[in-house]
Design a protein around this motif. Structure first.
Motif, PDB file in Angstrom:
ATOM      1  N   ALA A  53      63.201 104.539 -93.166  1.00 47.25           N
ATOM      2  CA  ALA A  53      62.371 105.315 -92.835  1.00 47.25           C
ATOM      3  C   ALA A  53      60.137 105.273 -92.914  1.00 47.25           C
ATOM      4  O   ALA A  53      59.281 105.407 -91.758  1.00 47.25           O
ATOM      5  N   VAL A  54      60.024 104.050 -93.967  1.00 43.40           N
ATOM      6  CA  VAL A  54      58.500 104.046 -94.475  1.00 43.40           C
ATOM      7  C   VAL A  54      58.569 103.279 -92.857  1.00 43.40           C
ATOM      8  O   VAL A  54      57.490 102.848 -92.746  1.00 43.40           O
ATOM      9  N   VAL A  55      59.481 101.667 -92.802  1.00 48.62           N
ATOM     10  CA  VAL A  55      59.506 101.101 -91.789  1.00 48.62           C
ATOM     11  C   VAL A  55      59.374 101.969 -90.313  1.00 48.62           C
ATOM     12  O   VAL A  55      58.636 101.100 -89.325  1.00 48.62           O
ATOM     13  N   VAL A  63      54.130  95.494 -87.863  1.00 47.71           N
ATOM     14  CA  VAL A  63      54.035  94.930 -86.597  1.00 47.71           C
ATOM     15  C   VAL A  63      53.052  93.713 -86.461  1.00 47.71           C
ATOM     16  O   VAL A  63      52.541  93.295 -86.520  1.00 47.71           O
ATOM     17  N   ARG A  64      51.068  94.921 -86.626  1.00 48.09           N
ATOM     18  CA  ARG A  64      49.703  94.284 -86.933  1.00 48.09           C
ATOM     19  C   ARG A  64      49.537  93.944 -87.702  1.00 48.09           C
ATOM     20  O   ARG A  64      48.646  92.911 -87.791  1.00 48.09           O
ATOM     21  N   ILE A  65      50.318  94.527 -88.640  1.00 49.22           N
ATOM     22  CA  ILE A  65      49.830  93.740 -89.772  1.00 49.22           C
ATOM     23  C   ILE A  65      50.507  91.903 -90.179  1.00 49.22           C
ATOM     24  O   ILE A  65      49.925  91.311 -90.857  1.00 49.22           O
ATOM     25  N   PRO A  78      40.268  84.714 -87.665  1.00 55.74           N
ATOM     26  CA  PRO A  78      39.236  85.449 -89.248  1.00 55.74           C
ATOM     27  C   PRO A  78      40.275  85.638 -89.751  1.00 55.74           C
ATOM     28  O   PRO A  78      41.306  86.222 -89.487  1.00 55.74           O
ATOM     29  N   HIS A  79      40.588  84.929 -91.444  1.00 52.63           N
ATOM     30  CA  HIS A  79      40.682  85.090 -92.337  1.00 52.63           C
ATOM     31  C   HIS A  79      40.407  86.530 -92.840  1.00 52.63           C
ATOM     32  O   HIS A  79      41.275  87.079 -93.932  1.00 52.63           O
ATOM     33  N   ASP A  80      39.491  86.974 -92.460  1.00 49.54           N
ATOM     34  CA  ASP A  80      38.713  88.145 -93.139  1.00 49.54           C
ATOM     35  C   ASP A  80      39.310  89.144 -91.824  1.00 49.54           C
ATOM     36  O   ASP A  80      38.392  90.406 -92.215  1.00 49.54           O
ATOM     37  N   ASP A  81      40.262  89.190 -91.091  1.00 50.40           N
ATOM     38  CA  ASP A  81      40.696  89.958 -90.200  1.00 50.40           C
ATOM     39  C   ASP A  81      41.355  91.921 -90.913  1.00 50.40           C
ATOM     40  O   ASP A  81      41.438  90.824 -92.175  1.00 50.40           O
ATOM     41  N   PRO A  82      40.700  92.774 -90.673  1.00 45.18           N
ATOM     42  CA  PRO A  82      41.259  93.789 -91.823  1.00 45.18           C
ATOM     43  C   PRO A  82      42.953  93.872 -91.661  1.00 45.18           C
ATOM     44  O   PRO A  82      42.958  94.284 -92.736  1.00 45.18           O
ATOM     45  N   ASP A  83      43.850  93.729 -90.827  1.00 46.00           N
ATOM     46  CA  ASP A  83      44.920  93.219 -91.331  1.00 46.00           C
ATOM     47  C   ASP A  83      45.427  92.658 -91.916  1.00 46.00           C
ATOM     48  O   ASP A  83      46.786  92.498 -92.307  1.00 46.00           O
ATOM     49  N   ALA A  84      45.103  90.977 -91.438  1.00 43.66           N
ATOM     50  CA  ALA A  84      45.699  90.271 -92.350  1.00 43.66           C
ATOM     51  C   ALA A  84      45.224  89.621 -93.355  1.00 43.66           C
ATOM     52  O   ALA A  84      45.481  89.787 -94.313  1.00 43.66           O
ATOM     53  N   ARG A  85      44.304  91.183 -94.002  1.00 48.86           N
ATOM     54  CA  ARG A  85      43.999  90.963 -95.406  1.00 48.86           C
ATOM     55  C   ARG A  85      44.764  92.208 -95.602  1.00 48.86           C
ATOM     56  O   ARG A  85      44.904  91.956 -96.851  1.00 48.86           O
ATOM     57  N   MET A  86      44.819  92.933 -95.158  1.00 51.44           N
ATOM     58  CA  MET A  86      46.154  93.959 -95.611  1.00 51.44           C
ATOM     59  C   MET A  86      47.166  93.410 -96.256  1.00 51.44           C
ATOM     60  O   MET A  86      48.050  93.697 -97.004  1.00 51.44           O
TER      61      MET A  86
END
Length: 273
Positions: A53-55, A63-65, A78-86
């Motif tokens: 259900a969470v998925v 999907v974005r992360i 960049p490695h500091d992209d917010p979604d990549a960091r997440m």
């Protein structure tokens, strides 16, 4: 089958509330006709339904992360992209529960399931949640999450290996203590639970094949499906609730339930195992 449906409903209802779904399944099992602990395996497998259900609920975020994490690994962004960091924060935060879950597997399936332990954890961590909600600054947003904080969240999540602590309750409490907004703490808690719950659920599913259990594979599958349906509704309601209200009702409920179980144990109505 009716018992499995009831347990699946309770699993879906309580998984994302800070009141411990594993505690409720453990307690409820004592009052059903079978009068037996459903078991750690049954609990872990039915959690596959709630985590699915969470998925579904956070599908676009997930999907974005995942996409940005892989793109950052390949040097596309960049490695500091917010979604990549997440993505990294979820990986880092998942390490403690994996390590501790393997180290304490025997205790998780035996000692920790004592109703004395369950009741005590309900009360103690209910009080801690209340104090954190009262004292927390609630200023930090999800974008402010750091790698050390991700590890702290992960350590708090690992406490949920003990029935009565609550996976969402433990991680949200840590978030409040670290100064995060209620909604931000809950959102990260839900995302952080995905690897842990799926890993534990599929591991228990594999290990339980051919083993005797209170509920068979068909009943367990039905309970998991029911948990999924109920959880979809609960996530949406809970996310709206915590944006406007405190956790006080859950704190009061936890303390009252824990105290009731201790009283029933004391007068001999319930047995610890």
């Amino acid at each position: 089958m009716l018992e499995a449906i009831i347990l699946g409903f309770v699993q879906g209802l309580t998984e994302f509330l800070p009141i411990s779904s594993s505690a409720h399944l453990r307690i409820l099992g004592e009052f059903l006709p079978n009068a037996a602990d459903p078991g750690a395996a049954f609990t872990a497998i039915t959690q596959l339904g709630t985590e699915t259900a969470v998925v579904v609920f956070f599908w676009r975020d997930i999907v974005r992360i995942v996409s940005h994490w892989f793109r950052a690994i390949r040097g596309k962004i960049p490695h500091d992209d917010p979604d990549a960091r997440m993505g990294w924060l979820i990986i880092i935060g998942s390490i403690p529960i994996v390590v501790l879950g393997l180290l304490f597997q025997d205790q998780i399936e035996t000692t920790f399931r004592s109703l004395y332990v369950v009741a005590t954890m309900l009360i103690v961590f209910g009080i801690v949640l209340g104090l954190a909600d009262w004292a927390g600054a609630k200023r930090r947003k999800l974008e402010d999450l750091t790698y050390p904080h991700g590890l702290y969240f992960g350590l708090a999540q690992s406490l949920a290996l003990i029935p009565g602590v609550s996976r969402s309750g433990g991680t949200i409490t840590m978030g409040l203590l670290l100064g995060y907004e209620r909604a931000a703490a809950a959102r990260y808690a839900f995302l952080l639970a995905i690897p842990a719950v799926f890993g534990s659920g599929f591991y228990q599913l594999f290990m339980s094949m051919g083993e005797p259990a209170v509920y068979g594979p068909v009943e367990t599958a039905v309970a998991t499906a029911v948990a999924f349906g109920v959880a979809i509704l609960i996530i949406a309601v809970f996310m709206k609730w915590i944006s406007r209200h405190s956790f006080l009702p859950f704190v009061i409920y936890r303390i009252a339930l824990g105290a009731t179980i201790l009283i029933l144990l004391g007068v001999g109505v319930l047995e610890p195992f």
